[in-house]
Write an enzyme that holds these catalytic residues in place. Structure first.
Site, PDB file in Angstrom:
ATOM      1  CG  ASP A 168      34.061  51.454  58.902  1.00 36.73           C
ATOM      2  OD1 ASP A 168      34.345  51.956  59.957  1.00 36.73           O
ATOM      3  OD2 ASP A 168      34.460  50.435  58.304  1.00 36.73           O
TER       4      ASP A 168
ATOM      5  CG  ASP B 291      35.842  52.615  63.597  1.00 34.36           C
ATOM      6  OD1 ASP B 291      35.479  52.859  62.330  1.00 34.36           O
ATOM      7  OD2 ASP B 291      36.076  51.347  64.043  1.00 34.36           O
TER       8      ASP B 291
END
Length: 368
Positions: free
Chosen positions: A87, A269
C-alpha cells in the site's frame, strides 16, 4: 503467490488478484446490509490531507479495496507466512496476532511471537485508521522477508483488535505500507527504508505493475522492468513526502476541463482500488462520461469517452473499459472528503508506476 527473484539486489513480489470483496459479500447476502450500515468515507485514511477532520470513521468501508492485490511475506524464525496488500498510501507493516480476539483475526493467519526465536517485544502500542477500517495493536521487532530480501531488524504491528466487518471478508491478512517515513507510527522505520538502509537494493526505488488478470501483477523492489510498459517514462516530482503525492494540472473529458480546474493535488495509491476525489469534481466526471450516480449503461461502455488526467503537462487518458466494471455496470469514480485526488488501481492498471525515493519522483509509463 510464488516469490520471484529478479536479481541479487532486485526483488520482486508476484501479486495475486483476490476475488472482489463486493462479490464475496454478495454471495453471503451481506452486500445491501453492509451499505446500509457503513457510510463510505475514504478520506479517513488520509488525515494529513484533511487536517480539519475531527471524526474518525471506526467502521471499514467497502469500495476502497473492492479489488485487492496482495503478495506473500514472512515474519520470524522459522518464517510465518502472511499475505499483505502493498500500500503506497500508508507506511506501516502490520499483521494479525494470536492475541487478537476479533472475528477478522479468527478468519486469517495470525503471528505467534512465542514461535519465533528472533522476536523481541518493544512495549509500544499502535493504532492505524484507514478509509477501510482500523487496527489496534502492539509493536514487535523481528526478521521480515519480502521477495527473497531479508530485512533483519523490522518493527511491525501485531493487531490485538480489528473492529468492524471489513477485514473479516478480505483475502489478505495485513498491510505493508510503502509510503514515506513521516506517515509511519512514531519511531518506526518502514520496510522499504530498512531494505535501502541495509543495502539490499540496487536502486532506491520500487515499481508496480497491476494486471486485470488473476495472476501477473508484480511489485519490483530496487528496479524497473521494461517488459511491463511501452514508450517513455514520464517523471513527476513528489510535492509532499508522505503519500506519493504529485501536482495535477487538470482533468479533461473530450476537450472540456471537468475537474481539478487550476490544478490540484493527487496521490498514486496502490491501496485504493478506485479513483477518488472531491464530490463536485467526481460529479462532473460522472456527468461528462454519462454515468448516473455511478451507474452506467453496460451496452454503451465502448462508446464512452476517455477521462484524461493532465499531470506535469502530459496527458494520461484512462479509457472507459478501464474506469468501468462491466459486471456491476458501475463507474470506478468515488467521492472523498477534502481536496485530494486519489489515483488508485484503476489508474495504475493503465500506467506502470515507479516510486523513486532517491529522486523523490514518480515515473509513469503506459502499461502493456
Amino acid at each position: 503467490p510464488v516469490l520471484l527473484l529478479l536479481d541479487q539486489s532486485i526483488g520482486g513480489v508476484k501479486l495475486e488478484l483476490g476475488k472482489k470483496l463486493r462479490d464475496v459479500l454478495r454471495e453471503k447476502d451481506l452486500l445491501r446490509q453492509f451499505f446500509q450500515h457503513h457510510h463510505y468515507d475514504i478520506g479517513t485514511k488520509f488525515p494529513h490531507a484533511f487536517p480539519n477532520r475531527t471524526r474518525v470513521a471506526t467502521e471499514p468501508l467497502l469500495n476502497a479495496l473492492d479489488v485487492e492485490y496482495y503478495g506473500t511475506i514472512s515474519i520470524g524464525t522459522p518464517p510465518q507466512d502472511f499475505s499483505v496488500v502493498f500500500d503506497t498510501g500508508s507506511s506501516d507493516l502490520w499483521v494479525p496476532s494470536v492475541s487478537c480476539p476479533s472475528l477478522a483475526c479468527q478468519t486469517h493467519r495470525v503471528f505467534d511471537p512465542s514461535q519465533s526465536s528472533t522476536y523481541k517485544s518493544t512495549g509500544l502500542s499502535l493504532s492505524i485508521h484507514y478509509g477501510t477500517g482500523e487496527m489496534e495493536g502492539t509493536v514487535g521487532l523481528d526478521i521480515v522477508t519480502v521477495a527473497s530480501l531479508v530485512d533483519t531488524n523490522q518493527l511491525f504491528g501485531l493487531s490485538t483488535a480489528e473492529p468492524g466487518q471489513f477485514f473479516v471478508h478480505v483475502q489478505f491478512d495485513g498491510i505493508l505500507g510503502l509510503g514515506y517515513p513521516n506517515l509511519a507510527a512514531d519511531g518506526i522505520t518502514p520496510v522499504f527504508d530498512n531494505l535501502v538502509n541495509q543495502s539490499l537494493l540496487q536502486e532506491n526505488l520500487f515499481s508496480v505493475y497491476l494486471s486485470r488478470e488473476a495472476a501477473g501483477s508484480v511489485v519490483i523492489f530496487g528496479g524497473i522492468d521494461e517488459s511491463y510498459f511501452t514508450g517513455p517514462i514520464n517523471w513527476i516530482p513528489v510535492s509532499y513526502q508522505g503519500y506519493w503525492q504529485i501536482s495535477m494540472d487538470s482533468i479533461i473529458v473530450g476537450s472540456q476541463e471537468v475537474a481539478c480546474a487550476g490544478g490540484c493535488q493527487a496521490i498514486i495509491d496502490t491501496g485504493t482500488s478506485l479513483v477518488a476525489g472531491p464530490p463536485s469534481g467526481i460529479s462532473s466526471i460522472q456527468s461528462a462520461v454519462g454515468a448516473r450516480q455511478g451507474d452506467v449503461n453496460c451496452s454503451s461502455i465502448p462508446a464512452m469517452p476517455d477521462v484524461i488526467f493532465v499531470i506535469d503537462g502530459v496527458q494520461y487518458p484512462v479509457p472507459a473499459l478501464a474506469y468501468t466494471d462491466e459486471e456491476s455496470c458501475m463507474s470506478s469514480f468515488q467521492d472523498t472528503s477534502g481536496d485530494l485526488w486519489i489515483l488508485g488501481d484503476v489508474f495504475i492498471r493503465v500506467y506502470y508506476s515507479i516510486f523513486d525515493r532517491a529522486n523523490n519522483r514518480v515515473g509513469l509509463a503506459k502499461a502493456v
